[in-house]
Design an enzyme around this catalytic site. Structure first.
Site, PDB file in Angstrom:
ATOM      1  N   GLY A   1       0.804  -1.209   0.000  1.00 18.52           N
ATOM      2  CA  GLY A   1       0.000   0.000   0.000  1.00 18.52           C
ATOM      3  C   GLY A   1       0.838   1.259   0.000  1.00 18.52           C
ATOM      4  CB  CYS A   2       0.269   4.527   1.668  1.00 14.43           C
ATOM      5  SG  CYS A   2      -1.322   4.980   0.934  1.00 14.43           S
ATOM      6  CB  ALA A   3       4.256   1.275   3.720  1.00 16.96           C
ATOM      7  N   GLY A   4       4.617   1.413   0.282  1.00 20.70           N
ATOM      8  CA  GLY A   4       5.397   0.758  -0.752  1.00 20.70           C
ATOM      9  C   GLY A   4       6.557   1.546  -1.308  1.00 20.70           C
TER      10      GLY A   4
ATOM     11  CG  LEU B   1       2.692   6.082   8.554  1.00 18.48           C
ATOM     12  CD1 LEU B   1       1.751   7.054   9.254  1.00 18.48           C
ATOM     13  CD2 LEU B   1       3.381   5.192   9.570  1.00 18.48           C
TER      14      LEU B   1
END
Length: 348
Positions: free
Chosen positions: A139-142, A333
């Protein structure tokens, strides 16, 4: 032996959407069916977004779509963005696709088997012995986690070229049928984009990946993620992320930095994934930064929306253009719920 950042490039699809137009259309679709919609509509104006991009024309999203149509749109759009971003990054590093030894692909907004790297291999010109590492679910942590993975692979084989490509088509998860606050937030934020970079360990470079680290909070599966049903992905957002960031981010970063033998005072600049304007404010509060410090984060959100994993690398691109200080910390995150960090050292 640390990995050096040789190049970084970004790409967006051709269809641009103004936030004010999305707000107008959303009123038509949700206003009469969602009793609390008027209260939630202010989310659109509070995101800080002015414009964002999608792989399909605006009208495409106004009809209910199922898995087959979403998957077809994903494959077409993701392959095109992969090729564009990767080609730009390789050109900037004065390399050809045949020079790539390892390709790491980060994507959580569509499913492809064979994976995207294999699907574009012939058109890109990758060698038959290229190592492929497709990663789903970050997700956004990628952006940060992908850079962490790619840097460790570069370190493991000094002198080899590692290509990292992050591709996310978040708009394909927009749903007309879900009358939930989470879906309204997703509709107000989500956008499409891609970023690619090249790493190599062993032969210098101005910007080095100094250290990497992660923190996984227990019992936080409900913070962020996907539901899967016959129509596609549906967003999970069951806790208030800005409040979570305000209370939980700094202790986690302190632990991560401690394992790097650093502390917050050693960081000259924070480069953070911005979920939206309120998350940016929460990060500044949590890290005791002056309000407005995260100017590139606000600029990328305004110009591109939240593209999930690539967003952090869009911000890094702007920061590189302005000039990195001696030490920067990339933070993001994502589902898990996880904080991912990468420390960069830059030689002036």
């Amino acid at each position: 032996m640390s990995a050096a950042l040789l190049s970084l490039a970004t790409s967006v699809p051709p269809h641009a959407f103004l936030q004010k137009d999305v707000l107008d259309v959303a009123w038509g679709f949700f206003g009469s069916r969602f009793p609390d919609y008027e209260r939630f509509a202010s989310i659109f104006t509070n995101t800080g977004i002015v414009k964002r991009y999608g792989v399909k024309p605006f009208e495409w999203y106004l009809t209910q779509r199922g898995w087959p149509e979403r998957t077809a749109a994903f494959l077409e759009g993701a392959e095109a963005l992969f090729i564009d971003a990767a080609t730009k990054a390789l050109d900037a590093a004065c390399l050809k696709a045949s020079d790539v030894d390892t390709v790491v692909t980060i994507c959580s907004t569509g499913i492809a088997t064979p994976s995207l790297d294999a699907r574009v291999a012939r058109r890109m010109g990758f060698r038959s012995d290229v190592s492929r590492v497709p990663v789903f679910g970050l997700g956004c942590a990628g952006g940060a986690s992908g850079l962490s993975i790619a840097s460790r692979l570069a370190q493991a084989r000094p002198g080899t070229n590692v290509l990292l490509v992050t591709v996310e088509l978040c708009t394909l998860a927009l749903r007309l049928d879900e009358l939930t606050k989470a879906n309204i937030i997703a509709t107000s934020l989500f956008a499409d984009g891609a970023a690619a970079l090249v790493l190599r360990a062993g032969d210098g470079g101005e910007t080095q990946i100094e250290a990497v680290g992660e923190h996984l909070w227990p019992d936080t599966l409900d913070v962020m993620g996907w539901n899967v049903d016959p129509l596609g992905f549906g967003v999970i957002l069951r806790r208030t992320v800005p409040e979570f960031v305000t209370t939980e981010l700094k202790p986690a970063l302190t632990q991560i930095l401690g394992r790097m033998e650093l502390d917050v005072g050693n960081i000259d600049k924070f480069i953070c994934h911005p979920g939206g304007a309120k998350v940016i404010d929460a990060i500044e509060t949590a890290l005791s930064l002056d309000q407005g410090t995260l100017e590139h984060e606000r600029g990328v959100i305004a110009d591109y929306g939240n593209m999930s994993a690539p967003t952090l690398l869009f911000i890094l691109e702007r920061t590189l253009a302005k000039g990195l200080p001696a030490r920067s910390l990339l933070t993001a995150l994502g589902p898990g719920f996880t904080a991912s960090c990468v420390s960069l050292r830059h030689a002036a």
